[in-house]
Write a protein that holds these residues in place. Sequence first.
Motif, PDB file in Angstrom:
ATOM      1  N   LEU A   1      39.871 -10.497  42.725  1.00 42.59           N
ATOM      2  CA  LEU A   1      38.589 -10.477  43.424  1.00 42.59           C
ATOM      3  C   LEU A   1      38.363  -9.136  44.115  1.00 42.59           C
ATOM      4  CD1 LEU A   1      38.594 -14.072  44.970  1.00 42.59           C
ATOM      5  CD2 LEU A   1      37.211 -13.253  43.063  1.00 42.59           C
ATOM      6  N   GLY A   2      39.406  -8.600  44.739  1.00 43.83           N
ATOM      7  CA  GLY A   2      39.279  -7.325  45.428  1.00 43.83           C
ATOM      8  C   GLY A   2      38.919  -6.198  44.488  1.00 43.83           C
ATOM      9  N   LEU A   3      39.520  -6.187  43.306  1.00 46.30           N
ATOM     10  CA  LEU A   3      39.257  -5.129  42.334  1.00 46.30           C
ATOM     11  C   LEU A   3      37.860  -5.243  41.739  1.00 46.30           C
ATOM     12  CD1 LEU A   3      42.774  -5.158  40.749  1.00 46.30           C
ATOM     13  CD2 LEU A   3      41.681  -3.142  41.736  1.00 46.30           C
ATOM     14  N   LEU A   4      37.423  -6.460  41.459  1.00 47.08           N
ATOM     15  CA  LEU A   4      36.073  -6.640  40.928  1.00 47.08           C
ATOM     16  C   LEU A   4      35.035  -6.207  41.963  1.00 47.08           C
ATOM     17  CD1 LEU A   4      36.459 -10.077  39.098  1.00 47.08           C
ATOM     18  CD2 LEU A   4      36.408  -7.793  38.085  1.00 47.08           C
ATOM     19  N   GLU A   5      35.277  -6.552  43.225  1.00 45.18           N
ATOM     20  CA  GLU A   5      34.358  -6.146  44.293  1.00 45.18           C
ATOM     21  C   GLU A   5      34.372  -4.631  44.475  1.00 45.18           C
ATOM     22  OE1 GLU A   5      35.689  -8.365  47.630  1.00 45.18           O
ATOM     23  OE2 GLU A   5      34.758 -10.246  46.991  1.00 45.18           O
ATOM     24  N   ALA A   6      35.534  -4.008  44.204  1.00 45.31           N
ATOM     25  CA  ALA A   6      35.646  -2.556  44.361  1.00 45.31           C
ATOM     26  C   ALA A   6      34.965  -1.806  43.225  1.00 45.31           C
ATOM     27  CB  ALA A   6      37.120  -2.156  44.437  1.00 45.31           C
ATOM     28  N   GLY A   7      34.669  -2.493  42.137  1.00 48.44           N
ATOM     29  CA  GLY A   7      33.963  -1.858  41.032  1.00 48.44           C
ATOM     30  C   GLY A   7      34.767  -1.656  39.767  1.00 48.44           C
ATOM     31  N   ALA A   8      35.951  -2.257  39.681  1.00 52.24           N
ATOM     32  CA  ALA A   8      36.750  -2.135  38.468  1.00 52.24           C
ATOM     33  C   ALA A   8      36.042  -2.810  37.289  1.00 52.24           C
ATOM     34  CB  ALA A   8      38.127  -2.762  38.665  1.00 52.24           C
ATOM     35  N   SER A   9      36.142  -2.195  36.116  1.00 53.62           N
ATOM     36  CA  SER A   9      35.501  -2.752  34.916  1.00 53.62           C
ATOM     37  C   SER A   9      36.404  -3.713  34.167  1.00 53.62           C
ATOM     38  CB  SER A   9      35.108  -1.615  33.964  1.00 53.62           C
ATOM     39  OG  SER A   9      34.197  -0.741  34.560  1.00 53.62           O
ATOM     40  N   GLY A  10      37.701  -3.651  34.441  1.00 59.36           N
ATOM     41  CA  GLY A  10      38.608  -4.506  33.700  1.00 59.36           C
ATOM     42  C   GLY A  10      39.937  -4.687  34.399  1.00 59.36           C
ATOM     43  N   TYR A  11      40.674  -5.691  33.939  1.00 57.20           N
ATOM     44  CA  TYR A  11      41.930  -6.072  34.564  1.00 57.20           C
ATOM     45  C   TYR A  11      42.832  -6.633  33.481  1.00 57.20           C
ATOM     46  CZ  TYR A  11      44.937  -8.505  38.024  1.00 57.20           C
ATOM     47  OH  TYR A  11      45.980  -8.941  38.790  1.00 57.20           O
ATOM     48  N   LEU A  12      43.947  -5.943  33.208  1.00 53.58           N
ATOM     49  CA  LEU A  12      44.919  -6.421  32.235  1.00 53.58           C
ATOM     50  C   LEU A  12      46.308  -6.436  32.862  1.00 53.58           C
ATOM     51  CD1 LEU A  12      44.080  -4.647  28.838  1.00 53.58           C
ATOM     52  CD2 LEU A  12      43.663  -7.027  29.443  1.00 53.58           C
ATOM     53  N   LEU A  13      47.120  -7.372  32.438  1.00 53.24           N
ATOM     54  CA  LEU A  13      48.499  -7.418  32.890  1.00 53.24           C
ATOM     55  C   LEU A  13      49.351  -6.481  32.034  1.00 53.24           C
ATOM     56  CD1 LEU A  13      48.966 -11.252  33.490  1.00 53.24           C
ATOM     57  CD2 LEU A  13      48.270  -9.485  35.119  1.00 53.24           C
TER      58      LEU A  13
END
Length: 232
Positions: free
Chosen positions: A93-105
Amino acid sequence: MAKTRVMIADDHAVLREGMRRLLEQEKDMEVVGEASDGEEAVRLVDEQKPDVVLMDIVMPKLTGVEATKLIKKANPSTAILILTAYSDIRYILGLLEAGASGYLLKSARADEIVGAIRAVRSGESVLDSMATRKLLERVVNLSKETPEDKSRGQLSPREIEILRLAARGMSNRDIAEKLELSMRTVKAHLSNIFNKMRCSSRTEAIVKGFREGYVTLDDVPQGIESYEKEKI
């Protein structure tokens, strides 16, 4: 066509070296810098103006979340793709709110990472499907307490189908091939979905679609979806 300029930000030198070797094998990509901490990442982005930053979450001096906020504020066109070992919903949630376009492990395969870089470079959102499930499971509890406004217009059957495929982590090209549609048509449908749902990103549309019953947890696989290699 110009190559996608990628910067790698991670405090582990071995990972940076391995990622550089991986990306240098791709004809449409070039690594333009490496950062070992968050402050260096912010500085190098200002200097090198990469198209995509491959960023870890836990780094010295500035975390990935803090660095992402600063980078997006000064360089909004730079896409941030998070590659991390952490799948905690607070980070997501923090990264999406910060503006990240993607999240991978970091357990993602090499071809998934390469495909995700191409996806965020072309303006798409990428979210590890296990992370998506955690995000939607979180929404289950939130939606019990917070009523969600319904979309201004009901989604059509085709739009619902496309939204569900997007929830599986499929790119525009993947969706176009599966449904035998043109890329232009898929983009038009997604634009209509965003307008009707008053959303600005795939992830936001998926979350709101879940709250409104268009998407269910059954639509999101428990493993990581693969991203087809595609030139942009």
